[in-house]
Every structure is written in structure tokens, then in C-alpha cells.
Design an enzyme around this catalytic site. Structure first.
Site, PDB file in Angstrom:
ATOM      1  N   LYS A 142       0.823  -1.199   0.000  1.00  0.00           N
ATOM      2  CA  LYS A 142       0.000   0.000   0.000  1.00  0.00           C
ATOM      3  C   LYS A 142       0.871   1.269   0.000  1.00  0.00           C
ATOM      4  O   LYS A 142       2.046   1.251   0.333  1.00  0.00           O
ATOM      5  CB  LYS A 142      -0.938  -0.001   1.217  1.00  0.00           C
ATOM      6  CG  LYS A 142      -2.035  -1.080   1.153  1.00  0.00           C
ATOM      7  CD  LYS A 142      -3.118  -0.734   0.153  1.00  0.00           C
ATOM      8  CE  LYS A 142      -4.139  -1.854  -0.052  1.00  0.00           C
ATOM      9  NZ  LYS A 142      -5.058  -2.028   1.063  1.00  0.00           N
TER      10      LYS A 142
ATOM     11  N   ARG B  91      -3.929 -10.000   4.239  1.00  0.00           N
ATOM     12  CA  ARG B  91      -4.084 -10.219   2.785  1.00  0.00           C
ATOM     13  C   ARG B  91      -2.865  -9.618   2.082  1.00  0.00           C
ATOM     14  O   ARG B  91      -2.623  -8.420   2.171  1.00  0.00           O
ATOM     15  CB  ARG B  91      -5.379  -9.562   2.312  1.00  0.00           C
ATOM     16  CG  ARG B  91      -5.717  -9.745   0.853  1.00  0.00           C
ATOM     17  CD  ARG B  91      -7.061  -9.077   0.546  1.00  0.00           C
ATOM     18  NE  ARG B  91      -7.413  -9.214  -0.865  1.00  0.00           N
ATOM     19  CZ  ARG B  91      -7.028  -8.377  -1.822  1.00  0.00           C
ATOM     20  NH1 ARG B  91      -6.282  -7.308  -1.510  1.00  0.00           N
ATOM     21  NH2 ARG B  91      -7.384  -8.580  -3.079  1.00  0.00           N
TER      22      ARG B  91
END
Length: 297
Positions: free
Chosen positions: A223, A264
Site C-alpha cells: 500500500k 491479505r
């Protein structure tokens, strides 16, 4: 922190933070778009993720990166169903990453055992009833709008309290629509209508989410908040997405230490090793008061 995986219907109790491997069968996902469009290659990659330590393989046919535009339901179905069938046939525990009820239903029929909806049922008002009928676990993620506009929605006064309250309201909404509370998994939605500081605040306070009494899924993989942390000191350019996997593993083990049910990730092996280290440490930690340290006199 206590793990709550026993409350999820049809899933194993791993006794540690589980690892969900990401398998994007899309041309435009932010770090691996186009890599696994061919169904045969996608199935091979999913099997490799399982071999590397993924407990679940999450198959998605529509990018949700910032700025992404939606694809048709027919296109999404064509991308994911052969892959879900192929992996389920090989005994892999498959999750379907979709915001569409018809895709969720078809994928469950093809062998998927979890529905992971980044909108938490808000993008399709049929989703909650579809999941209720299926009986499979359902990820309710924090979501404020579609990817093409979500960056404009990242305004908070207290991001931890507001995100948890919004997820709790959506959890109540899907339960009111028929979803059994024991099916629900919650996800703070790192990167979705969040700024860099918001993501760090949510990761730092993940243990506060146990008040919702539901298993927690966290998706830190590659991210932007990690890329910005690791920016080139000379240019200020964020580190490229594919070079954020070590930082992802670190974020994952911090989530595991705060009691996350699953993380995840794109690159599985390092994270699978990391969560096993965390579980071993937790297993060897003595009960409170068992050790007494004595200073030499």
C-alpha cells in the site's frame, strides 16, 4: 490477543493469524495488473501461493486501486470463474473478491468459501441477501465510495473511531438483511478513502477493533503508506509497489500481534513465515506473573 476463527462457518481454526494470498486476474491492478489474466497461469500462481503458505487464495476480477473504473459483470465473471473452479478443484480454500452479488453467487457455486466485498455490501444491495443464502463468511470492509472518487472521501477527525463506527453500522445493516453475525469478518480498509496517516493510525490501533467481537482481516500489502515510508531519500519518490514486500511482512506481523484473524498479501512466503514466528512467540510467552526477575545484590 485471542483469535476468533472458530466463529467462522466452514473454515479451519488455524490457531494463528491466517495468510490470504492475492490473485488478481485483472489488467489494471496497482502492482500486478496483467500478470495473471490467462486462467491457466492464474491457477498455477494460486497453487504456488498455497504452496508458499497461503491459507486462503483471494481471487479478484475487478481492480479497486485508486482511480480504477468498473468493468462489466460479464467481464468479471469471465475472468474469475475458471480460476475459482480450477483452484477449488485442487483443494485450495478460495475467497472471491467482488462487489457484485451475481459474481459472489456464481463464485460460491464454483467452490469459493469466502466472499470478500470491499464495499461491505454497499455497492450492491443484493449482496447481503446473497451471502445470507450461501452461509459463507463475508468480509465487511470500510468503504466510502468507488475507486474513482475514494481519495476525495478521506476526511476524518478521529479516523480510528469513525472507521470502526462506520464498519459497525454496515455490519448491523448486513445482519438486518439476513447475514448471520457469525459469518461476518471486519476489515478497516487500509488505503480505501484513507491518507497515509490514517493507515498508520488504523494499524497502530487494530487491537481496539476487538470490541466488535468479530475476526479482523487486514490488507497492508504494497500500500501507498508503505511506499511513502520507504521513499528514496534523494528524490522523495515512493518505493515501487513490488519492492514493498518486506515492509508488508512487517506490517502483517504487527497486525498478527494485535490479534488479526488474517492478513491479505501479494507475496506470501515472507508473511507466512512472519506470522508463524509471531504465533510461536505467543505460544512460548509465560502466563502473567510466572516469571520473576531478581536483581543481584
Amino acid at each position: 490477543m485471542e483469535r476468533q476463527s472458530n466463529t467462522l462457518p466452514g473454515l479451519p481454526a488455524w490457531g494463528r493469524c491466517a495468510v490470504m494470498g492475492i490473485l488478481n486476474v485483472t489488467p489494471d491492478s496497482f502492482s500486478d495488473g496483467g500478470s495473471w489474466l490467462d486462467p491457466g497461469r492464474a491457477v498455477e500462481h494460486g497453487l504456488a501461493l498455497a504452496t508458499q503458505g497461503a491459507d486462503v487464495v483471494d481471487v479478484g476480477g475487478e481492480s479497486t486501486r485508486p482511480g480504477a473504473r468498473r468493468v462489466s459483470a460479464d467481464e468479471e465473471l469471465a475472468r474469475v470463474l475458471p480460476v475459482v473452479r480450477g483452484l477449488a478443484r485442487e483443494g485450495v480454500l478460495v475467497s472471491i473478491d467482488t462487489m457484485r452479488a451475481e459474481v459472489a453467487e456464481a463464485a460460491v457455486d464454483a467452490g469459493a468459501r469466502i466472499v470478500n466485498d470491499v464495499s461491505g455490501g454497499r455497492a450492491d444491495d443484493r449482496m447481503a441477501k446473497t451471502v445470507a443464502r450461501s452461509g459463507v463468511p463475508f468480509v465487511v470492509m470500510h468503504w466510502r465510495g468507488q475507486s474513482d472518487a475514494m481519495d476525495e472521501l478521506a476526511e476524518y477527525e478521529d479516523v480510528v473511531a469513525e472507521v470502526a463506527a462506520e464498519v459497525e453500522r454496515q455490519m448491523d445493516a448486513v445482519v438486518s438483511a439476513g447475514v448471520d453475525p457469525t459469518q461476518v469478518i471486519v476489515d478497516p480498509g487500509l488505503g480505501f478513502a484513507k491518507g497515509r496517516r490514517d493507515d498508520w493510525a488504523l494499524l497502530a490501533a487494530l487491537d481496539a477493533w476487538h470490541t466488535l467481537e468479530r475476526p479482523i482481516l487486514l490488507g497492508p500489502s504494497r500500500k501507498r503508506f508503505l511506499g511513502e515510508l520507504l521513499a528514496d531519500p534523494a528524490t522523495g519518490e515512493p518505493r515501487p509497489a513490488r519492492e514493498r514486500d518486506h515492509a508488508t511482512a512487517a506490517a502483517a506481523v504487527l497486525a498478527a500481534a494485535q490479534g488479526a484473524w488474517a492478513v491479505r498479501v501479494h507475496e506470501v512466503r515472507a508473511t507466512a513465515d512472519a506470522v508463524r514466528v509471531e504465533a510461536a512467540l505467543r505460544a512460548h510467552r509465560p502466563a502473567a506473573g510466572r516469571w520473576a526477575l531478581h536483581r543481584s545484590r
